[in-house]
Design a protein around this motif. Structure first.
Motif, PDB file in Angstrom:
ATOM      1  N   PRO A  50       0.848  -1.202   0.000  1.00 25.40           N
ATOM      2  CA  PRO A  50       0.000   0.000   0.000  1.00 25.40           C
ATOM      3  C   PRO A  50       0.882   1.251   0.000  1.00 25.40           C
ATOM      4  N   PHE A  51       0.484   2.242  -0.797  1.00 32.04           N
ATOM      5  CA  PHE A  51       1.282   3.448  -0.938  1.00 32.04           C
ATOM      6  C   PHE A  51       1.103   4.371   0.259  1.00 32.04           C
ATOM      7  N   ARG A  52       2.209   4.930   0.719  1.00 32.66           N
ATOM      8  CA  ARG A  52       2.196   5.966   1.753  1.00 32.66           C
ATOM      9  C   ARG A  52       3.190   7.033   1.325  1.00 32.66           C
ATOM     10  N   GLN A  53       2.680   8.259   1.225  1.00 29.55           N
ATOM     11  CA  GLN A  53       3.516   9.368   0.780  1.00 29.55           C
ATOM     12  C   GLN A  53       4.580   9.709   1.827  1.00 29.55           C
ATOM     13  N   ASP A  54       5.720  10.192   1.367  1.00 30.06           N
ATOM     14  CA  ASP A  54       6.756  10.714   2.243  1.00 30.06           C
ATOM     15  C   ASP A  54       6.155  11.872   3.039  1.00 30.06           C
ATOM     16  N   SER A  55       6.343  11.868   4.345  1.00 31.21           N
ATOM     17  CA  SER A  55       5.725  12.879   5.210  1.00 31.21           C
ATOM     18  C   SER A  55       6.163  14.292   4.869  1.00 31.21           C
ATOM     19  N   ASN A  56       7.449  14.487   4.583  1.00 30.93           N
ATOM     20  CA  ASN A  56       7.941  15.817   4.234  1.00 30.93           C
ATOM     21  C   ASN A  56       7.326  16.317   2.931  1.00 30.93           C
ATOM     22  N   PHE A  57       7.221  15.429   1.956  1.00 30.96           N
ATOM     23  CA  PHE A  57       6.633  15.795   0.671  1.00 30.96           C
ATOM     24  C   PHE A  57       5.167  16.165   0.859  1.00 30.96           C
ATOM     25  N   TRP A  58       4.443  15.360   1.613  1.00 32.84           N
ATOM     26  CA  TRP A  58       3.026  15.651   1.858  1.00 32.84           C
ATOM     27  C   TRP A  58       2.863  16.980   2.592  1.00 32.84           C
ATOM     28  N   TYR A  59       3.719  17.252   3.570  1.00 38.17           N
ATOM     29  CA  TYR A  59       3.650  18.479   4.365  1.00 38.17           C
ATOM     30  C   TYR A  59       3.788  19.722   3.490  1.00 38.17           C
ATOM     31  N   LEU A  60       4.555  19.626   2.415  1.00 40.54           N
ATOM     32  CA  LEU A  60       4.764  20.761   1.530  1.00 40.54           C
ATOM     33  C   LEU A  60       3.767  20.835   0.380  1.00 40.54           C
ATOM     34  N   THR A  61       3.114  19.708   0.046  1.00 41.64           N
ATOM     35  CA  THR A  61       2.236  19.696  -1.129  1.00 41.64           C
ATOM     36  C   THR A  61       0.806  19.244  -0.845  1.00 41.64           C
ATOM     37  N   GLY A  62       0.635  18.343   0.101  1.00 45.61           N
ATOM     38  CA  GLY A  62      -0.683  17.754   0.336  1.00 45.61           C
ATOM     39  C   GLY A  62      -1.044  16.693  -0.683  1.00 45.61           C
ATOM     40  N   LEU A  63      -0.085  16.274  -1.501  1.00 47.06           N
ATOM     41  CA  LEU A  63      -0.341  15.309  -2.568  1.00 47.06           C
ATOM     42  C   LEU A  63       0.063  13.902  -2.157  1.00 47.06           C
ATOM     43  N   GLY A  64      -0.787  12.951  -2.467  1.00 47.95           N
ATOM     44  CA  GLY A  64      -0.502  11.555  -2.185  1.00 47.95           C
ATOM     45  C   GLY A  64      -0.298  10.753  -3.445  1.00 47.95           C
ATOM     46  N   ILE A  65       0.407  11.322  -4.412  1.00 52.14           N
ATOM     47  CA  ILE A  65       0.645  10.686  -5.705  1.00 52.14           C
ATOM     48  C   ILE A  65       2.082  10.193  -5.746  1.00 52.14           C
ATOM     49  N   PRO A  66       2.316   8.929  -6.145  1.00 48.75           N
ATOM     50  CA  PRO A  66       3.695   8.433  -6.210  1.00 48.75           C
ATOM     51  C   PRO A  66       4.474   9.003  -7.385  1.00 48.75           C
ATOM     52  N   ASP A  67       5.797   8.991  -7.246  1.00 49.97           N
ATOM     53  CA  ASP A  67       6.739   9.269  -8.342  1.00 49.97           C
ATOM     54  C   ASP A  67       6.690  10.695  -8.895  1.00 49.97           C
ATOM     55  N   ILE A  68       6.312  11.676  -8.099  1.00 50.32           N
ATOM     56  CA  ILE A  68       6.310  13.047  -8.599  1.00 50.32           C
ATOM     57  C   ILE A  68       7.425  13.845  -7.915  1.00 50.32           C
ATOM     58  N   LEU A  69       7.763  14.971  -8.490  1.00 52.30           N
ATOM     59  CA  LEU A  69       8.814  15.834  -7.955  1.00 52.30           C
ATOM     60  C   LEU A  69       8.238  17.204  -7.636  1.00 52.30           C
ATOM     61  N   LEU A  70       8.771  17.809  -6.595  1.00 54.06           N
ATOM     62  CA  LEU A  70       8.466  19.193  -6.258  1.00 54.06           C
ATOM     63  C   LEU A  70       9.754  19.985  -6.424  1.00 54.06           C
ATOM     64  N   VAL A  71       9.702  21.033  -7.222  1.00 51.69           N
ATOM     65  CA  VAL A  71      10.847  21.917  -7.413  1.00 51.69           C
ATOM     66  C   VAL A  71      10.440  23.295  -6.925  1.00 51.69           C
ATOM     67  N   ILE A  72      11.224  23.846  -5.989  1.00 49.42           N
ATOM     68  CA  ILE A  72      10.941  25.171  -5.448  1.00 49.42           C
ATOM     69  C   ILE A  72      12.125  26.077  -5.767  1.00 49.42           C
ATOM     70  N   ASN A  73      11.838  27.179  -6.442  1.00 49.91           N
ATOM     71  CA  ASN A  73      12.832  28.208  -6.698  1.00 49.91           C
ATOM     72  C   ASN A  73      12.631  29.262  -5.617  1.00 49.91           C
ATOM     73  N   THR A  74      13.559  29.350  -4.662  1.00 52.92           N
ATOM     74  CA  THR A  74      13.369  30.257  -3.532  1.00 52.92           C
ATOM     75  C   THR A  74      13.600  31.716  -3.900  1.00 52.92           C
ATOM     76  N   VAL A  75      14.215  31.984  -5.049  1.00 48.06           N
ATOM     77  CA  VAL A  75      14.405  33.368  -5.491  1.00 48.06           C
ATOM     78  C   VAL A  75      13.072  33.933  -5.993  1.00 48.06           C
ATOM     79  N   SER A  76      12.399  33.172  -6.862  1.00 45.69           N
ATOM     80  CA  SER A  76      11.131  33.636  -7.422  1.00 45.69           C
ATOM     81  C   SER A  76       9.937  33.244  -6.549  1.00 45.69           C
TER      82      SER A  76
END
Length: 84
Positions: A42-68
């Motif tokens: 059964p799939f369980r999202q990484d807690s840190n990833f969920w905390y920043l996105t709220g997404l429970g989808i496997p195999d995705i990436l979050l890219v944050i540009n802190t300048v913009s």
């Protein structure tokens, strides 16, 4: 189950941006883990990833540009079998 607004996740990303200025942050979601040749655990999202996105989808990436302050979600290409 608790409901979280998109503002909750936006604020979490903004807090991260404030401690890592002038950076590019890349976070990966968990992937499906094989249990045997034809089933996965059964799939369980990484807690840190969920905390920043709220997404429970496997195999995705979050890219944050802190300048913009821009956050981007990258989705993998899925075949017909994976779309079901």
């Amino acid at each position: 189950m608790n409901k979280f607004s998109s503002d909750f996740f936006t604020e979490n990303r903004n807090n991260l941006i404030s401690v890592l200025p002038n950076s590019i942050i890349v976070l990966t979601a968990h992937t499906m883990l094989q249990s045997s040749t034809d089933t996965t655990f059964p799939f369980r999202q990484d807690s840190n990833f969920w905390y920043l996105t709220g997404l429970g989808i496997p195999d995705i990436l979050l890219v944050i540009n802190t300048v913009s302050g821009e956050s981007t979600i990258l989705l993998p290409t899925r075949n017909e079998y994976q779309k079901e």
